[in-house]
Write a protein that holds these residues in place. Structure first.
Motif, short mmCIF file in Angstrom:
data_model
loop_
_atom_site.label_atom_id
_atom_site.label_comp_id
_atom_site.label_asym_id
_atom_site.label_seq_id
_atom_site.Cartn_x
_atom_site.Cartn_y
_atom_site.Cartn_z
N LEU A 31 -15.99 92.04 60.04
CA LEU A 31 -15.61 90.63 60.00
C LEU A 31 -15.19 89.88 58.76
N HIS A 65 -16.52 85.17 58.85
CA HIS A 65 -17.61 85.24 59.85
C HIS A 65 -18.80 86.00 59.88
N ALA A 66 -19.78 85.77 60.51
CA ALA A 66 -20.85 86.72 60.44
C ALA A 66 -21.40 87.01 61.76
N SER A 67 -22.25 88.41 61.90
CA SER A 67 -22.88 88.66 62.96
C SER A 67 -23.91 89.72 62.73
N CYS A 114 -19.65 92.01 56.94
CA CYS A 114 -19.23 90.96 57.08
C CYS A 114 -18.73 90.66 55.53
N ASN A 173 -17.10 87.50 53.34
CA ASN A 173 -16.75 85.81 53.17
C ASN A 173 -16.58 85.60 51.75
N HIS A 220 -19.47 80.01 61.14
CA HIS A 220 -20.17 80.41 60.16
C HIS A 220 -20.06 79.59 58.82
N GLN A 253 -23.25 97.82 57.82
CA GLN A 253 -23.80 96.46 58.02
C GLN A 253 -24.01 95.82 56.72
N ASP A 301 -23.48 92.01 53.92
CA ASP A 301 -22.56 90.75 53.80
C ASP A 301 -22.25 90.89 52.45
#
Length: 331
Positions: free
Chosen positions: A144, A147-149, A154, A156, A188, A312, A314
């Motif tokens: 992504l 955005h974040a999930s 992700c 950003n 987000h 996974q 960020d």
């Protein structure tokens, strides 16, 4: 399990009691697993009849760039069009085919993705939880952007710090009542920018005033929504003397509305936007903003996919304050 119902990667992971990423690494013979774990996963795959050839070895050869139609077309979007350019650069360098698909609520997302036959996905911007679930159900590597999930990788920009920098800059220019024009906090990035704005006020000993936080009306066009938001601020008994806008387009439309009402920028109202789109430097007055390396967002996302299972986590890319005419002190 009947032959008409092939075992999915997710079902194999559940049966083995590990994550999808762990199963993927085991079947691709990638490092990072003990031989015992790898062996147990392979035995479970054989037991369930999972077709290990379904997982393509090596880096993906076909990447699909996904965009929500709520962000408008790429031709009209000055942010995600540049993110896509970063994705395209890396795909060209690595001889990877790149496809593009815009989707919206209610679309047969999984069927459309399958039709393009990608090997990995980059999803940019806001998507609701159901759409992200459909992306994940394809069992393709997914990153992504903006955005974040939970459970996904992700990429950003540092939204919180960027908003803090913008608001702190206005405070340092001597502004006393700083408003924020924002978008829906379901996004987000918008949510973090609102928090950064409030934190900067808190750090300066200025309690946040909820009346100074205006959210754009999503039911009207963008220019109208920004003008209406700005007019609400101008109608206040004690109007603000500065505005932090959550993106540059909002700031530019709000500035134009102020000018149409006879206000001088920045003498009467200072502005800082966010994103540093191309028009920020060319509007009059030129717009102070938070610079986001939009191409780097795209490049980082697709390089993560080309390294194998993205896993996974960020990753935050740094941002910078760009001071221009719209916020410079007139003293």
């Amino acid at each position: 399990m009947s032959s008409s119902s092939p075992v999915t990667l997710r079902a194999l992971a559940a049966a083995a009691g590990v994550s999808v990423g762990t199963v993927s690494r085991a079947l691709k013979n990638q490092p990072g697993l003990s031989e015992q774990t790898r062996g147990e996963i392979l035995r479970k795959a054989d037991e369930l009849g999972y077709d290990v050839l379904r997982l393509r070895a090596g880096k993906p050869k076909r990447v699909l760039f996904l965009l929500n139609r709520c962000h408008a077309s790429l031709r009209e979007n000055p942010f995600y069009s540049v993110v896509l350019h970063g994705v395209e650069e890396v795909c060209r360098e690595e001889s990877v085919s790149l496809g593009l698909l815009s989707v919206g609520a209610g679309d047969p997302v999984a069927a459309w993705i399958k039709r393009q036959d990608p090997e990995a996905l980059v999803a940019a911007g806001f998507f609701d939880a159901q759409t992200i679930a459909e992306f994940r159900a394809t069992e393709l590597p997914l990153v992504l952007v903006d955005h974040a999930s939970p459970g996904l990788f992700c990429v950003n920009d540092d939204n919180f710090r960027g908003a803090w920098l913008a608001t702190t800059h206005l405070l340092q220019q001597g502004r006393q009542r700083i408003a924020m024009i924002s978008g829906p906090e379901a996004h987000h990035s918008v949510r973090l920018r609102a928090r950064g704005y409030r934190k900067a006020l808190f750090d300066a000993g200025r309690p946040a005033d909820p009346d100074l936080e205006i959210v754009l009306d999503p039911s009207v066009d963008y220019a109208t929504a920004a003008a209406e938001a700005m007019q609400r601020l101008l109608d206040m008994p004690q109007r603000p003397d500065a505005v932090f806008a959550y993106n540059d387009e909002t700031a530019i439309h709000a500035m134009a509305h102020c000018q149409s009402r006879g206000l001088v920028i920045p003498a009467d109202m200072a502005f800082v936007g966010y994103d540093d789109i191309a028009s920020a430097a060319h509007c009059r007055p030129s717009l102070s903003t938070i610079r986001v390396d939009k191409e780097a967002l795209g490049r980082t996302a697709v390089r993560r996919l080309l390294q194998g299972d993205p896993g996974q986590g960020d990753l935050l890319l740094p941002v910078d304050l760009i001071e221009r005419e719209s916020s410079r002190s007139t003293a």
